[in-house]
Design a protein around this motif. Structure first.
Motif, PDB file in Angstrom:
ATOM      1  N   GLY A 167       0.808  -1.223   0.000  1.00 45.65           N
ATOM      2  CA  GLY A 167       0.000   0.000   0.000  1.00 45.65           C
ATOM      3  C   GLY A 167       0.836   1.265   0.000  1.00 45.65           C
ATOM      4  N   VAL A 168       1.759   1.380   0.930  1.00 41.44           N
ATOM      5  CA  VAL A 168       2.579   2.597   0.996  1.00 41.44           C
ATOM      6  C   VAL A 168       3.502   2.646  -0.228  1.00 41.44           C
ATOM      7  N   GLY A 169       3.983   1.473  -0.641  1.00 34.90           N
ATOM      8  CA  GLY A 169       4.845   1.415  -1.832  1.00 34.90           C
ATOM      9  C   GLY A 169       4.114   1.908  -3.071  1.00 34.90           C
ATOM     10  N   ALA A 170       2.822   1.572  -3.188  1.00 39.50           N
ATOM     11  CA  ALA A 170       2.057   2.013  -4.363  1.00 39.50           C
ATOM     12  C   ALA A 170       2.041   3.532  -4.449  1.00 39.50           C
ATOM     13  N   VAL A 171       1.977   4.190  -3.299  1.00 36.54           N
ATOM     14  CA  VAL A 171       1.933   5.660  -3.262  1.00 36.54           C
ATOM     15  C   VAL A 171       3.315   6.252  -3.564  1.00 36.54           C
ATOM     16  N   LEU A 172       4.331   5.719  -2.876  1.00 36.32           N
ATOM     17  CA  LEU A 172       5.657   6.343  -2.986  1.00 36.32           C
ATOM     18  C   LEU A 172       6.423   5.899  -4.222  1.00 36.32           C
ATOM     19  N   ASN A 173       6.329   4.602  -4.552  1.00 37.64           N
ATOM     20  CA  ASN A 173       7.149   4.082  -5.657  1.00 37.64           C
ATOM     21  C   ASN A 173       6.407   4.081  -6.987  1.00 37.64           C
ATOM     22  N   THR A 174       5.147   3.628  -6.971  1.00 34.58           N
ATOM     23  CA  THR A 174       4.428   3.513  -8.247  1.00 34.58           C
ATOM     24  C   THR A 174       3.851   4.862  -8.649  1.00 34.58           C
ATOM     25  N   ARG A 176       4.216   7.842  -7.043  1.00 31.65           N
ATOM     26  CA  ARG A 176       5.084   8.985  -6.716  1.00 31.65           C
ATOM     27  C   ARG A 176       4.243  10.243  -6.474  1.00 31.65           C
ATOM     28  N   ILE A 177       3.305  10.099  -5.569  1.00 33.91           N
ATOM     29  CA  ILE A 177       2.389  11.203  -5.260  1.00 33.91           C
ATOM     30  C   ILE A 177       3.175  12.401  -4.718  1.00 33.91           C
ATOM     31  N   GLU A 178       2.766  13.581  -5.164  1.00 36.33           N
ATOM     32  CA  GLU A 178       3.475  14.795  -4.750  1.00 36.33           C
ATOM     33  C   GLU A 178       2.739  15.499  -3.615  1.00 36.33           C
ATOM     34  N   LEU A 201       1.444  10.510   4.386  1.00 31.43           N
ATOM     35  CA  LEU A 201       2.861  10.822   4.638  1.00 31.43           C
ATOM     36  C   LEU A 201       3.539  11.436   3.427  1.00 31.43           C
ATOM     37  N   ALA A 202       2.949  11.212   2.229  1.00 33.17           N
ATOM     38  CA  ALA A 202       3.500  11.854   1.024  1.00 33.17           C
ATOM     39  C   ALA A 202       3.058  13.316   0.905  1.00 33.17           C
ATOM     40  N   GLY A 203       2.155  13.747   1.776  1.00 36.16           N
ATOM     41  CA  GLY A 203       1.742  15.153   1.774  1.00 36.16           C
ATOM     42  C   GLY A 203       0.507  15.440   0.949  1.00 36.16           C
ATOM     43  N   ALA A 204      -0.259  14.412   0.587  1.00 37.38           N
ATOM     44  CA  ALA A 204      -1.522  14.665  -0.126  1.00 37.38           C
ATOM     45  C   ALA A 204      -2.429  15.486   0.786  1.00 37.38           C
ATOM     46  N   THR A 205      -3.121  16.452   0.203  1.00 32.89           N
ATOM     47  CA  THR A 205      -3.952  17.325   1.041  1.00 32.89           C
ATOM     48  C   THR A 205      -5.426  16.961   0.984  1.00 32.89           C
ATOM     49  N   THR A 206      -5.829  16.235  -0.045  1.00 34.31           N
ATOM     50  CA  THR A 206      -7.192  15.690  -0.103  1.00 34.31           C
ATOM     51  C   THR A 206      -7.054  14.192  -0.287  1.00 34.31           C
TER      52      THR A 206
END
Ligand code: CXF
Ligand code: ZN
Length: 362
Positions: A167-174, A176-178, A201-206
């Motif tokens: 799950g966290v990998g999908a956000v950070l690695n796949t 790459r949410i800003e 943790l990636a800083g998404a605001t919504t």
């Protein structure tokens, strides 16, 4: 030793056997005593034939424990070391490993279909996904056991092996949410909640969490969702939050054609649709050539969080130590191996109170 065995594909119960044994660790292998194992939806999918698996087989692919013994040529682990199990031990030499995609290394996965890892009675028994963490002991390649510091609780270490890395990998690695991104997450099980935490943790605001089980919405907010919706109310919320344009990123964590299509439809032009759900071979998703071209939404499949297991398990633990990932909070229930069928039934039934159930071995 005890192990929970699927006798036949299609059975909805596992058979807890006391007469199971592991194969002896060969060169380059490690023998681990399992101390905690997470119950993941993919175990159910293997049992019902949605995901490929062999029977008889010991289920379970998320776990942690301590090293009991090491085979020849293993020089960097010793008995007593604490380890997280990974179901993708990178071989280090295949084309995917050499191209920086260790999560796609298939060497161990292929071996899982040819080499039984257990014996029950006198019958050879496979381990699901080359693991079989619903057992007191496990033998696997050296790279499948990732050393963690001894102060990490076994149940926290177990979660990292599948749900959190995926799950966290999908956000950070796949994806790459800003920072500042708008994100929708479809599906609020253990992996979906990990995606929500990753987005936070990636800083998404919504961060919109979508699940038909309304009872899961409060939990999703606790882990970082700013909004929640049922599938019926999702489109209205998309209109309200994005002016109808769609989210920068929509992440599907269910594995059904309908939810994948919904994620695509919820993505803004030029945004990313990330497919995390482990769907079945019969799920067919339709797109027109024109919409693919005109919208340029990036469809990004994500297997195992596009993670490098060694790098990313260490990274997740650093997030956890910094208070950026709530891992203890994901453990909703602990149960002994003798109650594994109860745990599987609760997961199958969509119990709203469950994020992850952990089988404990004392
Ligand atoms: C699955 C993917 C297929 C092998 C077992 C694990 N991922 C998450 O549960
Ligand atoms: Zn899993």
């Amino acid at each position: 030793m005890e192990a929970a065995v699927l006798d036949q594909i299609g059975d909805d119960r596992l058979h807890v056997r006391a007469d199971a044994a592991v194969v002896a660790p060969g060169p380059g292998e490690v023998h681990v005593r399992i101390r905690a194992a997470g119950i993941c939806h993919s175990d159910l999918s293997a049992m019902n034939g949605t995901l490929p698996a062999l029977a008889p087989g010991v289920m379970g692919h998320e776990g942690a424990g301590e090293v009991l013994a090491v085979g020849d040529q293993v020089t960097d682990l010793v008995p007593g070391d604490h380890v997280t199990i990974t179901f993708v031990p990178p071989c280090g030499t295949c084309r995917e490993c050499l191209h920086g995609q260790p999560h796609l290394c298939a060497v161990h996965t292929v071996a899982a279909f040819t080499s039984p890892r257990f014996e029950v009675g006198s019958q050879p028994v496979f381990g699901f996904a080359g693991c079989g963490t619903f057992a007191e002991e496990l033998v696997l390649p050296r790279a499948g056991a990732i050393k963690v510091e001894p102060d990490v609780p076994f149940e926290v270490a177990a979660l990292l092996g599948c749900g959190v890395l995926t799950g966290v990998g999908a956000v950070l690695n796949t994806a790459r949410i800003e920072p500042g991104a708008t994100v929708a997450v479809i599906g609020c099980g253990g992996v979906g909640i990990s995606v929500v935490q990753g987005a936070r943790l990636a800083g998404a605001t919504t961060i919109v969490a979508v699940d038909p089980v309304v009872g899961k919405h409060a939990g999703a907010r606790r882990f970082g969702a700013t909004h929640t919706a049922t599938p019926d109310g999702f489109d209205e919320l998309k209109q309200e939050l994005t002016g109808g344009a769609g989210f920068d990123c929509a992440i599907e964590v269910v594995g059904l054609a309908g939810t994948i299509r919904a994620a695509y439809d919820a993505t803004r032009r030029g945004g990313s649709t990330v497919i995390v759900g482990a769907g079945g071979a019969e799920q067919k998703v339709e797109f027109t050539a024109q919409e693919l071209f005109l919208n340029e939404r990036r469809i990004l499949p994500s297997f195992y969080g596009s993670a490098d297991p060694r790098r990313d398990i260490d990274r997740m633990l650093r997030f956890w130590r910094a208070g950026l990932l709530d891992l203890e909070g994901m453990v909703s229930r602990r149960l002994p191996l003798s109650e594994i069928n109860d745990g599987l039934a609760a997961l199958q039934g969509g119990d709203a109170a469950l994020v992850r159930q952990i089988v404990t071995f004392d």
